[in-house]
Enzyme design. Structure first.
Site, mmCIF file in Angstrom:
data_model
loop_
_atom_site.group_PDB
_atom_site.id
_atom_site.type_symbol
_atom_site.label_atom_id
_atom_site.label_comp_id
_atom_site.label_asym_id
_atom_site.label_seq_id
_atom_site.Cartn_x
_atom_site.Cartn_y
_atom_site.Cartn_z
ATOM 1 N N HIS A 14 45.457 40.561 68.411
ATOM 2 C CA HIS A 14 44.285 39.829 68.917
ATOM 3 C C HIS A 14 44.772 38.755 69.872
ATOM 4 O O HIS A 14 45.067 37.629 69.469
ATOM 5 C CB HIS A 14 43.498 39.224 67.747
ATOM 6 N N HIS A 194 35.097 42.128 68.439
ATOM 7 C CA HIS A 194 34.943 40.812 67.828
ATOM 8 C C HIS A 194 33.648 40.836 67.013
ATOM 9 O O HIS A 194 32.596 41.248 67.533
ATOM 10 C CB HIS A 194 34.807 39.730 68.894
ATOM 11 N N GLU A 197 32.805 36.046 64.057
ATOM 12 C CA GLU A 197 33.550 34.831 64.440
ATOM 13 C C GLU A 197 32.591 33.661 64.278
ATOM 14 O O GLU A 197 32.813 32.769 63.469
ATOM 15 C CB GLU A 197 34.050 34.955 65.889
ATOM 16 N N ASP A 276 43.779 32.959 72.050
ATOM 17 C CA ASP A 276 43.953 32.394 73.402
ATOM 18 C C ASP A 276 44.942 31.233 73.300
ATOM 19 O O ASP A 276 44.553 30.064 73.360
ATOM 20 C CB ASP A 276 42.596 31.894 73.929
HETATM 21 N N1 ADE Z 1 37.196 35.688 74.708
HETATM 22 C C1 ADE Z 1 38.391 35.088 74.630
HETATM 23 N N2 ADE Z 1 38.552 34.563 73.411
HETATM 24 C C2 ADE Z 1 37.451 34.850 72.693
HETATM 25 C C3 ADE Z 1 37.021 34.603 71.369
HETATM 26 N N3 ADE Z 1 37.774 33.921 70.499
HETATM 27 N N4 ADE Z 1 35.814 35.042 70.994
HETATM 28 C C4 ADE Z 1 35.045 35.706 71.838
HETATM 29 N N5 ADE Z 1 35.394 35.974 73.084
HETATM 30 C C5 ADE Z 1 36.595 35.562 73.519
HETATM 31 ZN ZN ZN Z 2 39.334 36.824 70.622
#
Ligand code: ADE
Ligand code: ZN
Length: 336
Positions: A14, A194, A197, A276
């Site tokens: 991820h 995803h 979250e 990220d």
């Molecule tokens: N794009 C980049 N990081 C993300 C995340 N954590 N959740 C959704 N979209 C994303």
């Molecule tokens: Zn992500």
């Protein structure tokens, strides 16, 4: 412990390549491409990394991505990530990219895929990191645009491992994207999304039942639904969790509150990843270490998480087994 954790053979499952754009690199790319960032300096950009939720992050993330314009930019970004990943024991990386973020501002799909792809090939040679590329659809854009992007990708399908779904989650449920996932499946691509979250546990169910995904990216909110947690454990559906991301985006107030340890105890196939890392304060090794410290995970737990990550890869069985053997040899030799 740190040396042991960074040396553990692991997979990163991820990781958004655009999310590895470090501020210094963003300014260097801006300068060489003659584009300007909406921030006056590296320090000002870093100061903007004070997020309140997913959307507040995505606004900055999309604003910085404008500096990525040439094949060389995508190459440099990717090779820098692979070097860092290798130093953290990553032996396999299944990497996300967001084509619509680039094609939407006139960058050809081929420029993006050629730049990333060349770096992945060099990364295999230079750092011994095996890799695959997962094309994510932006769920805040209409499903028709995801389908159009899929069609644009058709000449490049042999370079893609799978498809994913990312961006603003709440209000953009998986069920909207069933058609494009059906097409991706029929082309033999692997499927992830995803889910859970910020969105509800039901989005995790939708991703499994309507999109047919094989892994859930994040999935923290699955915990709200005990039956779903039992199913994830029973069906061995991997969760690609990203603890430092979840704290930066206020999914949890503190790392100590994160539910990764509870889900691991419930038998869910949990993995640790960085999402990220340039924006969230740590690459995968740091995610392992800080999570272990905050949740009281020991070496055996981290070995289990690393094992889960290798088992959750989309590698052919032989290659997967070779990495699992590497992990066993490492643990046998280097247990702290
Ligand atoms: N794009 C980049 N990081 C993300 C995340 N954590 N959740 C959704 N979209 C994303
Ligand atoms: Zn992500």
């Amino acid at each position: 412990m740190e040396e042991f954790v960074r040396g553990l053979p692991k997979a990163e499952l991820h990781l958004h390549i655009e999310g590895t754009l470090e501020p210094e690199m963003a300014f260097a790319f801006a300068e060489r491409n003659g584009v300007s960032l909406p921030y006056p300096s590296v320090d000002a950009l870093r100061a903007a990394y004070d997020f309140t939720d997913l959307q507040s992050f995505l606004d900055v993330y999309y604003a910085t991505a404008v500096v990525l314009r040439t094949e060389a930019d995508f190459y440099d970004l990717t090779i820098a990530y692979l070097e860092r990943a290798a130093a953290d024991g990553v032996r396999r990386a299944e990497i996300f990219f967001d084509p619509q973020t680039h094609t939407g501002r006139g960058i050809p799909f081929g420029t993006v895929v050629d730049g990333i792809g060349a770096a992945l090939a060099d990364g295999r040679e230079r750092f011994g990191v095996s890799s695959g590329l997962i094309m994510c659809f932006l769920r805040h854009l209409p499903p028709d645009e995801a389908t159009a992007t899929f069609e644009e990708a058709l000449p490049y399908l042999d370079r893609l491992l799978g498809v994913g779904l990312d961006s603003s989650e709440v209000g953009n449920p998986p069920e909207l994207f069933t058609e494009v996932y059906e097409r991706a499946r029929s082309e033999g691509l692997r499927l992830v999304a995803h889910a859970g979250e910020e969105g509800p546990a039901d989005y995790v169910r939708q991703a499994l039942d309507l999109l047919g995904v094989e892994r859930i990216d994040h999935g923290v909110r699955a915990e709200d639904d005990p039956e779903l947690v039992a199913r994830l454990a029973r069906e061995r559906i991997p969760l690609t969790m990203c603890p430092l991301s979840n704290v930066k985006l206020k999914v949890f107030d503190r790392l100590e509150d994160h539910n990764l340890g509870r889900l691991l105890d419930a038998g869910v196939m949990v993995t640790i990843n960085s999402d990220d890392p340039a924006f969230f304060g740590g690459y995968v090794g740091t995610n392992y270490l800080r999570t272990a410290e905050a949740l009281g995970l020991g070496p055996d737990d981290l070995v289990q998480v690393a094992r889960n990550s290798l088992e959750a890869t989309f590698l052919p069985d032989d290659d997967k087994q070779a990495l699992l053997d590497e992990l066993d040899a490492y643990v046998g030799a280097d247990a702290p």
